[in-house]
Write an enzyme that holds these catalytic residues in place. Structure first.
Site, PDB file in Angstrom:
ATOM      1  N   ASP A 235      39.348  23.010  60.053  1.00 53.22           N
ATOM      2  CA  ASP A 235      40.226  23.046  61.208  1.00 53.22           C
ATOM      3  C   ASP A 235      41.694  22.949  60.786  1.00 53.22           C
ATOM      4  O   ASP A 235      42.059  22.129  59.939  1.00 53.22           O
ATOM      5  CB  ASP A 235      39.871  21.880  62.138  1.00 53.22           C
ATOM      6  CG  ASP A 235      40.639  21.904  63.442  1.00 53.22           C
ATOM      7  OD1 ASP A 235      40.367  22.782  64.265  1.00 53.22           O
ATOM      8  OD2 ASP A 235      41.517  21.034  63.617  1.00 53.22           O
ATOM      9  N   GLU A 291      31.141  21.736  42.688  1.00 47.95           N
ATOM     10  CA  GLU A 291      30.335  20.718  42.019  1.00 47.95           C
ATOM     11  C   GLU A 291      28.879  20.802  42.478  1.00 47.95           C
ATOM     12  O   GLU A 291      27.983  20.247  41.839  1.00 47.95           O
ATOM     13  CB  GLU A 291      30.873  19.319  42.331  1.00 47.95           C
ATOM     14  CG  GLU A 291      32.278  19.045  41.799  1.00 47.95           C
ATOM     15  CD  GLU A 291      32.839  17.725  42.316  1.00 47.95           C
ATOM     16  OE1 GLU A 291      32.057  16.944  42.917  1.00 47.95           O
ATOM     17  OE2 GLU A 291      34.046  17.475  42.146  1.00 47.95           O
TER      18      GLU A 291
END
Length: 574
Positions: A235, A291
Site C-alpha cells: 500500500d 530469503e
C-alpha cells in the site's frame, strides 16, 4: 447473449475437448519454452474481506467466510487471491490503519483461522497475497504511542517528527500536502511537534531513515512469509521515503492529481513522493523476500506516476526491486480502440519482457468498472476478453465477474473517512464530474443470491454497508444458471487462458494492419501457436481484414465475416 455456434465451441463437450488438446499442445511445447515464475502467468482475484461473505452473523465479512467461498473462486478459474488488510486495527480506515501487524482484527477472525485460510488456499492449488501497509501505521499502534510520549522515548524517531514554525511552533514545518490535499503535518500537543501523515491524519508515516524501523518491518514481512503467504500487495509504496532536507515543494498549476501525475492541489510532490530512496528500498525488500523459496514470493506495489518512473520500482540501477507495480492509467482509460491501443503500446514500451505490466480496472478505492462502462454487459465481456488475453497480470475486483455496479450512497451517510473529509462538496458536483469520493460505493457486499441481503449475511443481521439494489437481478446464483451470463463468460476465458500458455506469457504484438478507430487487435504467440485477439470497440458492425484461423471464443453469437458491435474474438492460427 447466445453462445458460440461454430464447429469448435458450439457445445460444452467440444469446448472442453479443445481445452484438452490445447493443454496437450502447450505441454508438448513446454520443453522449448522459456520458464516463467508463477506470478507472470497468474490471474488475481481481489477480496475486500469486510464485504465478501459473513460467516459469523455480525454483518461483517470475515476470514472464515473467505474459506467457505474459495471453491467459487477456484471454479471461476482464478489462481491467486489478494486480500485487503484484516490485521488488528481501530478500523478508522477499515484495515489500512494497522495497530498490530502480528494479530488479526477480531471481527475478521483469529490467527488460527488465518492459518487455516492459507492452508485452504494452497490445498486448492492457489496462491494468496496479503495487503501490507508499510508506509504508515495507525496512531493507535504501540510504536506511535511510545514515539508520541516525548522526543526522548525509546521510539522517538520511529515516525517523521518536526518542530513547527512561527509563534509557539504551531505552524507546519513546511508546505507539504497529503495526497488528499491539505497539510500533511498534524500537531501533537503532548510532544509539541508535528508528525507527518501522507494520507489521513490518523495514519502517521514511519521513518525509514531509522534502521530499527526498517528491520522491524522486514521482520513483519518474514513473519508472514513463514506462515506461507505467497506475497504482498504494498500500500502507498511510493510514499515510503520523504526528502530529509524537508524543503518546500514547488508550486504548480495542477489542481487534481492523476494516475500518471501525482502532482496536484497546486503543488509538485517533489520531495515527498517517488523519492530516490523509495526505489532503492524496493531492492532491499526484494532481497528479504528472496530469503524464501519454493515457491518464489511476489511483490506488487501501489504506486503513482508515469510508467517510466514506476519502472524504477522494479529495476533500480540494475538491481531487482518489486516484481510488478500497478499502472493505474487502466482505471481512467477511455473505452475506445485508439485509447486502448495507446495504453498497451505505452506499457509494452516501458515494461518489455522480462518486466510485466499489471491490468486492473477496478479496486477498493475507485469506481467500479461496470459503471464506468455504462453498465453494459457487452462492454464488460469485451473488457474481460482484453484483460485476460493481453500480456500482463490481470487483477479482478470481487463482483466484476457479475457486472456488479457502483452503489449510490450519500456522502452524509458515508462510513469512509475519505468521504467524511470531503462531505462539504455538494453531491451533484461530484456526480457531474463523474467521480466518486465515497469509497463505500465500491465496497458494498458481494451479491451471492436473490435472498435477503443478497446472501452476504444472515437475514436477521444488518450488513455493514447497504446491499446494492440490483441484487435480485445480478447475483452469483442467477448467473451460474445462465450459460450466457457474464459470470460464465469469465469462466470460459479464464479456463482458456489456463490452457493456452501464449495467453499467459507469450509474446505480444499489436496487429497494426487490423487496427482502426473501431478495431484494436493484437497477437499472442509462443511455441504452442499464434493467437489473434480482435476487439470491435464501437457500436457499429465491422468486417475485420483477417482470414483463416479457428474461432475459439467470441463475446457474441457470431462467427461470420462481420463482427457485431462491441464484439471480441479469440482466433487460433496453428
Amino acid at each position: 447473449m447466445r453462445p458460440m455456434k461454430n464447429r469448435c465451441c458450439r457445445k460444452s463437450g467440444r469446448y472442453l475437448l479443445i481445452c484438452c488438446l490445447l493443454g496437450f499442445m502447450t505441454t508438448s511445447a513446454a520443453g522449448n519454452a522459456k520458464a516463467y515464475p508463477w506470478w507472470c502467468a497468474t490471474t488475481v482475484y481481489q477480496i475486500y474481506p469486510r464485504s465478501f461473505f459473513d460467516s459469523s452473523g455480525d454483518g461483517i465479512g470475515d476470514l472464515q467466510g473467505i474459506i467457505e467461498k474459495l471453491d467459487y473462486i477456484r471454479e471461476l478459474g482464478f489462481e491467486t487471491i489478494w486480500i485487503s488488510p484484516f490485521f488488528k486495527s481501530p478500523q478508522q480506515d477499515f484495515g489500512y490503519d494497522i495497530s498490530d501487524y502480528y494479530d488479526i482484527a477480531p471481527e475478521y477472525g483469529d490467527m488460527a483461522t488465518c492459518e487455516r485460510l492459507i492452508r485452504a488456499v494452497h490445498q486448492r492449488g492457489m496462491k494468496v497475497v496479503f495487503d501490507l501497509v508499510m508506509n504508515h501505521t495507525s496512531a493507535e499502534h504501540p510504536w506511535f504511542k511510545d514515539s508520541a510520549l516525548s522526543a526522548y522515548s525509546d521510539r522517538a524517531d520511529w515516525y517523521v517528527w518536526r518542530t513547527g514554525k512561527g509563534k509557539n511552533n504551531r505552524r507546519p514545518p513546511n508546505n507539504w500536502k497529503s495526497v488528499l490535499g491539505g497539510s500533511a503535518w498534524i500537531y501533537h500537543p503532548q510532544r509539541k511537534q508535528f508528525y507527518y501523515a501522507a494520507f489521513l491524519p490518523f495514519q502517521p508515516d514511519l521513518n525509514y531513515y531509522n534502521p530499527q524501523v526498517k528491520e522491524a518491518m522486514f521482520d513483519v514481512v518474514r513473519f508472514w512469509l513463514r506462515k506461507g503467504v505467497d506475497g504482498f500487495r504494498l500500500d502507498m509504496f511510493n510514499a515510503i521515503y520523504e526528502d530529509s532536507s524537508f524543503q518546500d515543494n514547488p508550486f504548480c498549476l495542477r489542481l487534481i492529481p492523476s494516475e500518471e501525475n501525482p502532482d496536484g492541489f497546486f503543488q509538485q510532490y517533489r520531495y515527498n513522493l517517488n523519492h530516490e530512496k523509495s526505489f532503492a528500498f524496493a531492492t532491499e525488500l526484494r532481497a528479504v523476500v528472496e530469503e524464501f523459496h519454493e515457491p518464489e514470493r511476489f511483490l506488487v506495489g501501489e504506486v503513482f506516476g508515469p510508467p517510466a518512473t514506476l519502472k524504477r520500482f522494479c529495476d533500480y540501477q540494475g538491481r531487482k526491486g518489486l516484481h510488478a507495480v500497478f499502472l493505474f492509467q487502466t482505471l481512467s482509460v477511455r473505452f475506445t480502440a485508439p485509447a486502448l491501443r495507446a495504453l498497451v503500446e505505452s506499457f509494452e514500451k516501458e515494461f518489455p519482457d522480462p518486466f510485466i505490466p499489471v491490468y486492473a480496472f477496478s479496486n477498493h478505492d475507485r469506481k467500479r468498472s461496470f459503471s464506468r462502462l455504462g453498465e453494459s454487459m457487452e462492454k464488460a465481456r469485451l473488457l474481460a476478453l482484453f484483460q485476460f488475453t493481453v500480456r500482463g497480470i490481470p487483477f479482478t475486483y470481487y463482483g466484476e465477474e457479475l457486472g456488479m455496479p457502483q452503489s449510490n450512497i450519500p456522502m452524509r451517510a458515508a462510513k469512509d473517512p475519505l468521504a467524511q473529509r470531503f462531505r462539504w462538496i455538494p453531491q451533484f458536483l461530484i456526480r457531474w464530474a463523474g467521480q466518486s469520493l465515497n469509497r463505500d460505493e465500491c465496497r458494498t457486499p458481494m451479491l451471492w443470491n436473490d435472498q435477503a441481503h443478497a446472501g452476504f449475511c444472515h437475514p436477521a443481521c444488518t450488513p455493514w454497508l447497504p446491499v446494492s439494489d440490483c441484487y435480485s437481478e445480478i447475483n452469483v446464483e442467477r448467473q451460474k444458471a445462465d450459460e450466457h451470463s457474464l459470470l460464465n463468460f469469465y469462466k470460459r476465458i479464464l479456463h482458456l487462458r489456463r490452457q493456452i500458455t501464449a495467453l499467459q506469457t507469450g509474446r505480444m504484438e499489436v496487429a497494426s494492419h487490423l487496427c482502426s478507430t473501431r478495431i484494436f487487435a493484437y497477437y499472442r504467440s509462443d511455441e504452442s501457436g499464434k493467437y489473434l485477439v480482435i476487439l470491435n470497440m464501437s457500436n457499429k458492425s465491422v468486417k475485420p481484414a483477417y482470414s483463416g484461423g479457428e474461432l475459439l471464443l467470441s463475446t457474441h453469437a457470431s462467427n461470420g465475416a462481420f463482427m457485431q458491435p462491441w464484439e471480441g474474438r479469440l482466433v487460433c492460427f496453428h
